[in-house]
Design a protein around this motif. Sequence first.
Motif, PDB file in Angstrom:
ATOM      1  N   ARG A 197      15.277 -41.615  -7.545  1.00  0.00           N
ATOM      2  CA  ARG A 197      14.161 -41.337  -8.434  1.00  0.00           C
ATOM      3  C   ARG A 197      14.336 -39.976  -9.125  1.00  0.00           C
ATOM      4  O   ARG A 197      13.916 -39.796 -10.267  1.00  0.00           O
ATOM      5  CB  ARG A 197      12.865 -41.334  -7.618  1.00  0.00           C
ATOM      6  CG  ARG A 197      11.737 -41.913  -8.382  1.00  0.00           C
ATOM      7  CD  ARG A 197      10.576 -42.225  -7.530  1.00  0.00           C
ATOM      8  NE  ARG A 197      10.433 -41.259  -6.442  1.00  0.00           N
ATOM      9  CZ  ARG A 197       9.441 -41.287  -5.581  1.00  0.00           C
ATOM     10  NH1 ARG A 197       8.521 -42.232  -5.669  1.00  0.00           N
ATOM     11  NH2 ARG A 197       9.361 -40.409  -4.625  1.00  0.00           N
ATOM     12  N   ALA A 198      14.975 -39.042  -8.424  1.00  0.00           N
ATOM     13  CA  ALA A 198      15.261 -37.743  -9.046  1.00  0.00           C
ATOM     14  C   ALA A 198      16.426 -37.874 -10.030  1.00  0.00           C
ATOM     15  O   ALA A 198      16.402 -37.296 -11.118  1.00  0.00           O
ATOM     16  CB  ALA A 198      15.569 -36.704  -7.974  1.00  0.00           C
ATOM     17  N   ILE A 199      17.444 -38.672  -9.654  1.00  0.00           N
ATOM     18  CA  ILE A 199      18.642 -38.794 -10.499  1.00  0.00           C
ATOM     19  C   ILE A 199      18.313 -39.411 -11.862  1.00  0.00           C
ATOM     20  O   ILE A 199      18.797 -38.944 -12.892  1.00  0.00           O
ATOM     21  CB  ILE A 199      19.730 -39.624  -9.770  1.00  0.00           C
ATOM     22  CG1 ILE A 199      20.295 -38.823  -8.593  1.00  0.00           C
ATOM     23  CG2 ILE A 199      20.852 -40.022 -10.729  1.00  0.00           C
ATOM     24  CD1 ILE A 199      21.269 -39.599  -7.722  1.00  0.00           C
ATOM     25  N   VAL A 200      17.454 -40.460 -11.871  1.00  0.00           N
ATOM     26  CA  VAL A 200      17.185 -41.139 -13.145  1.00  0.00           C
ATOM     27  C   VAL A 200      16.521 -40.220 -14.172  1.00  0.00           C
ATOM     28  O   VAL A 200      16.582 -40.461 -15.363  1.00  0.00           O
ATOM     29  CB  VAL A 200      16.300 -42.405 -12.973  1.00  0.00           C
ATOM     30  CG1 VAL A 200      17.033 -43.462 -12.173  1.00  0.00           C
ATOM     31  CG2 VAL A 200      14.960 -42.074 -12.349  1.00  0.00           C
ATOM     32  N   ARG A 201      15.920 -39.158 -13.713  1.00  0.00           N
ATOM     33  CA  ARG A 201      15.266 -38.239 -14.642  1.00  0.00           C
ATOM     34  C   ARG A 201      16.277 -37.368 -15.386  1.00  0.00           C
ATOM     35  O   ARG A 201      15.915 -36.668 -16.322  1.00  0.00           O
ATOM     36  CB  ARG A 201      14.269 -37.344 -13.911  1.00  0.00           C
ATOM     37  CG  ARG A 201      13.222 -38.128 -13.130  1.00  0.00           C
ATOM     38  CD  ARG A 201      12.220 -37.210 -12.497  1.00  0.00           C
ATOM     39  NE  ARG A 201      11.335 -36.659 -13.505  1.00  0.00           N
ATOM     40  CZ  ARG A 201      10.161 -37.191 -13.829  1.00  0.00           C
ATOM     41  NH1 ARG A 201       9.740 -38.246 -13.198  1.00  0.00           N
ATOM     42  NH2 ARG A 201       9.416 -36.655 -14.764  1.00  0.00           N
ATOM     43  N   GLU A 202      17.522 -37.376 -14.888  1.00  0.00           N
ATOM     44  CA  GLU A 202      18.584 -36.536 -15.466  1.00  0.00           C
ATOM     45  C   GLU A 202      18.081 -35.113 -15.700  1.00  0.00           C
ATOM     46  O   GLU A 202      18.087 -34.601 -16.822  1.00  0.00           O
ATOM     47  CB  GLU A 202      19.111 -37.161 -16.771  1.00  0.00           C
ATOM     48  CG  GLU A 202      19.701 -38.532 -16.514  1.00  0.00           C
ATOM     49  CD  GLU A 202      20.368 -39.158 -17.739  1.00  0.00           C
ATOM     50  OE1 GLU A 202      20.318 -38.550 -18.831  1.00  0.00           O
ATOM     51  OE2 GLU A 202      20.954 -40.239 -17.578  1.00  0.00           O
ATOM     52  N   PRO A 203      17.631 -34.479 -14.615  1.00  0.00           N
ATOM     53  CA  PRO A 203      17.017 -33.151 -14.766  1.00  0.00           C
ATOM     54  C   PRO A 203      18.072 -32.064 -14.960  1.00  0.00           C
ATOM     55  O   PRO A 203      19.254 -32.299 -14.731  1.00  0.00           O
ATOM     56  CB  PRO A 203      16.320 -32.951 -13.421  1.00  0.00           C
ATOM     57  CG  PRO A 203      17.203 -33.675 -12.456  1.00  0.00           C
ATOM     58  CD  PRO A 203      17.727 -34.870 -13.200  1.00  0.00           C
ATOM     59  N   GLU A 204      17.600 -30.895 -15.361  1.00  0.00           N
ATOM     60  CA  GLU A 204      18.506 -29.748 -15.419  1.00  0.00           C
ATOM     61  C   GLU A 204      18.735 -29.204 -14.020  1.00  0.00           C
ATOM     62  O   GLU A 204      19.773 -28.626 -13.729  1.00  0.00           O
ATOM     63  CB  GLU A 204      17.896 -28.650 -16.291  1.00  0.00           C
ATOM     64  CG  GLU A 204      17.840 -29.020 -17.756  1.00  0.00           C
ATOM     65  CD  GLU A 204      17.249 -27.901 -18.573  1.00  0.00           C
ATOM     66  OE1 GLU A 204      17.754 -26.773 -18.511  1.00  0.00           O
ATOM     67  OE2 GLU A 204      16.246 -28.163 -19.265  1.00  0.00           O
ATOM     68  N   VAL A 205      17.734 -29.368 -13.162  1.00  0.00           N
ATOM     69  CA  VAL A 205      17.808 -28.818 -11.806  1.00  0.00           C
ATOM     70  C   VAL A 205      17.208 -29.812 -10.801  1.00  0.00           C
ATOM     71  O   VAL A 205      16.128 -30.346 -11.040  1.00  0.00           O
ATOM     72  CB  VAL A 205      17.012 -27.483 -11.705  1.00  0.00           C
ATOM     73  CG1 VAL A 205      17.125 -26.887 -10.316  1.00  0.00           C
ATOM     74  CG2 VAL A 205      17.479 -26.477 -12.755  1.00  0.00           C
ATOM     75  N   PHE A 206      17.937 -30.040  -9.705  1.00  0.00           N
ATOM     76  CA  PHE A 206      17.385 -30.809  -8.580  1.00  0.00           C
ATOM     77  C   PHE A 206      16.769 -29.840  -7.586  1.00  0.00           C
ATOM     78  O   PHE A 206      17.384 -28.824  -7.231  1.00  0.00           O
ATOM     79  CB  PHE A 206      18.487 -31.535  -7.804  1.00  0.00           C
ATOM     80  CG  PHE A 206      18.980 -32.791  -8.438  1.00  0.00           C
ATOM     81  CD1 PHE A 206      18.102 -33.800  -8.794  1.00  0.00           C
ATOM     82  CD2 PHE A 206      20.334 -32.983  -8.652  1.00  0.00           C
ATOM     83  CE1 PHE A 206      18.560 -34.969  -9.374  1.00  0.00           C
ATOM     84  CE2 PHE A 206      20.803 -34.149  -9.237  1.00  0.00           C
ATOM     85  CZ  PHE A 206      19.921 -35.142  -9.596  1.00  0.00           C
ATOM     86  N   LEU A 207      15.586 -30.175  -7.114  1.00  0.00           N
ATOM     87  CA  LEU A 207      14.952 -29.385  -6.055  1.00  0.00           C
ATOM     88  C   LEU A 207      14.810 -30.299  -4.846  1.00  0.00           C
ATOM     89  O   LEU A 207      14.225 -31.383  -4.961  1.00  0.00           O
ATOM     90  CB  LEU A 207      13.574 -28.905  -6.519  1.00  0.00           C
ATOM     91  CG  LEU A 207      13.562 -28.091  -7.817  1.00  0.00           C
ATOM     92  CD1 LEU A 207      12.130 -27.762  -8.207  1.00  0.00           C
ATOM     93  CD2 LEU A 207      14.378 -26.802  -7.662  1.00  0.00           C
ATOM     94  N   MET A 208      15.343 -29.902  -3.714  1.00  0.00           N
ATOM     95  CA  MET A 208      15.285 -30.766  -2.539  1.00  0.00           C
ATOM     96  C   MET A 208      14.660 -30.009  -1.377  1.00  0.00           C
ATOM     97  O   MET A 208      15.129 -28.942  -1.000  1.00  0.00           O
ATOM     98  CB  MET A 208      16.690 -31.227  -2.156  1.00  0.00           C
ATOM     99  CG  MET A 208      17.386 -31.931  -3.303  1.00  0.00           C
ATOM    100  SD  MET A 208      18.722 -32.944  -2.738  1.00  0.00           S
ATOM    101  CE  MET A 208      19.252 -33.658  -4.295  1.00  0.00           C
ATOM    102  N   ASP A 209      13.589 -30.597  -0.825  1.00  0.00           N
ATOM    103  CA  ASP A 209      12.864 -29.938   0.261  1.00  0.00           C
ATOM    104  C   ASP A 209      13.095 -30.701   1.562  1.00  0.00           C
ATOM    105  O   ASP A 209      12.455 -31.725   1.788  1.00  0.00           O
ATOM    106  CB  ASP A 209      11.374 -29.883  -0.079  1.00  0.00           C
ATOM    107  CG  ASP A 209      10.616 -28.931   0.838  1.00  0.00           C
ATOM    108  OD1 ASP A 209      11.235 -28.410   1.799  1.00  0.00           O
ATOM    109  OD2 ASP A 209       9.421 -28.716   0.607  1.00  0.00           O
ATOM    110  N   GLU A 210      14.043 -30.234   2.368  1.00  0.00           N
ATOM    111  CA  GLU A 210      14.373 -30.868   3.652  1.00  0.00           C
ATOM    112  C   GLU A 210      14.529 -32.397   3.509  1.00  0.00           C
ATOM    113  O   GLU A 210      13.902 -33.148   4.268  1.00  0.00           O
ATOM    114  CB  GLU A 210      13.279 -30.571   4.693  1.00  0.00           C
ATOM    115  CG  GLU A 210      12.963 -29.107   4.846  1.00  0.00           C
ATOM    116  CD  GLU A 210      13.456 -28.521   6.151  1.00  0.00           C
ATOM    117  OE1 GLU A 210      14.175 -29.220   6.908  1.00  0.00           O
ATOM    118  OE2 GLU A 210      13.150 -27.350   6.412  1.00  0.00           O
ATOM    119  N   PRO A 211      15.338 -32.866   2.554  1.00  0.00           N
ATOM    120  CA  PRO A 211      15.340 -34.310   2.284  1.00  0.00           C
ATOM    121  C   PRO A 211      15.906 -35.147   3.426  1.00  0.00           C
ATOM    122  O   PRO A 211      15.668 -36.342   3.470  1.00  0.00           O
ATOM    123  CB  PRO A 211      16.222 -34.432   1.043  1.00  0.00           C
ATOM    124  CG  PRO A 211      17.103 -33.244   1.084  1.00  0.00           C
ATOM    125  CD  PRO A 211      16.284 -32.146   1.696  1.00  0.00           C
TER     126      PRO A 211
END
Length: 375
Positions: free
Chosen positions: A147-161
């Motif tokens: 769900r994060a990848i499809v957004r093609e963001p400039e930055v990934f933020l991951m909180d204890e994934p």
Amino acid sequence: MSRVSFSDIKKMYGDVLAVEDVNIEIKDGEFVSLLGPSGSGKSTVLRMIAGLEDISSGEIKIGDRVINDIHPRDRGIAMVFQNYALYPHMTVRDNLSYGLKLTTDLSKDEVSSRVENAAEMLGIDDHLEKKPAGLSGGQQQRVATGRAIVREPEVFLMDEPLSNLDAKLKMHMRTELQRIHDELETTTVYVTHDQEEAMTMSDRIVILAEGHIQQIGTPDEIYNRPANLFVADFIGSPAMNFFDVRLEGAALVSEDFEYPLSKSTAETVRDSTTTSELTLGIRPEDLNIVDSPGERTIEVTVDVVEPVGSDNYIYAEVAGEEVTVRVPADVKPTVGETISMQFSEDDIHLFDTGTEQNVFAGTEHMASHVAESVS
Ligand code: ADP
């Protein structure tokens, strides 16, 4: 892809200071972990980038844009949470596409193509029509990442994934996330309290304690040249051994042993601190058992021998202090036995006991530090 920079960030929750003096420059495409014990301020830093918390003072930039007052949706970030937060009544396909449909004006085809690419990259393309309840923990984690990848963001933020996964799956997903990062090269900020996760995945680690940055460095720098006693104690398992010593002439003298230093090392130490009250640090793997007492040996009494497969951890005692030694599996001293331990000057760390700052690291550590920064 974008760099992320923090200048003098401070966050107060009412009267509670959460973090202060946060200055970090995260490079384009870099994978940086925020590592520290519970309550050290890791999530607060991440949530300020995400726009889930206001910034009390200071500036955060993504690329050249100050994002302090930019709406979370327009920051170019995508977040993966610990609890996945999947919509239980939606299929995997709908979970992956929902955010895109809601917040972008991408065409139907573009949305499908992004969803299918992400699903393939994550190996969940066979599960697109299932509901989250029909998936394993690892698969749910992949959907959350997708769900994060499809957004093609400039930055990934991951909180204890990965914290809800069992040990084996966690290791597997660590390599998965690294592979995805290698493929997409998206700047990633990753929060964890798990040092192994941070050490294995990150380009650089930011170590936090009580809302203050303790050290920023590559895993190699953090392990081999810990900036202070907190980092030295926090990183490494089993933890580094510490002894209270005094620098007398060219020797380190404790209640129970005397360790002669080379003249040049003694001079280096004296030049880098005004105190002679020092804390000597040695990692368990840098202690060697020798056959008989001699110069530069420490006599310890064996308390516990703990086999961990490839190695044995020996817990021993010297002058009331516990010492941990890591030895090959075939070295098995008897409980109650007195053994002699030796270590090389190249492996020692010395800290100013008052300021807790590192004042000396042996050449072994220097060598690996230089090797890392050259490579
Ligand atoms: P970590 O992620 O390292 O566990 P946090 O960023 O959650 O740490 O918390 C940092 C500090 O801020 C802690 O002292 C915590 O109690 C405090 N804190 C976090 N969130 C809130 C909040 N919503 N209200 C008040 N204090 C908070």
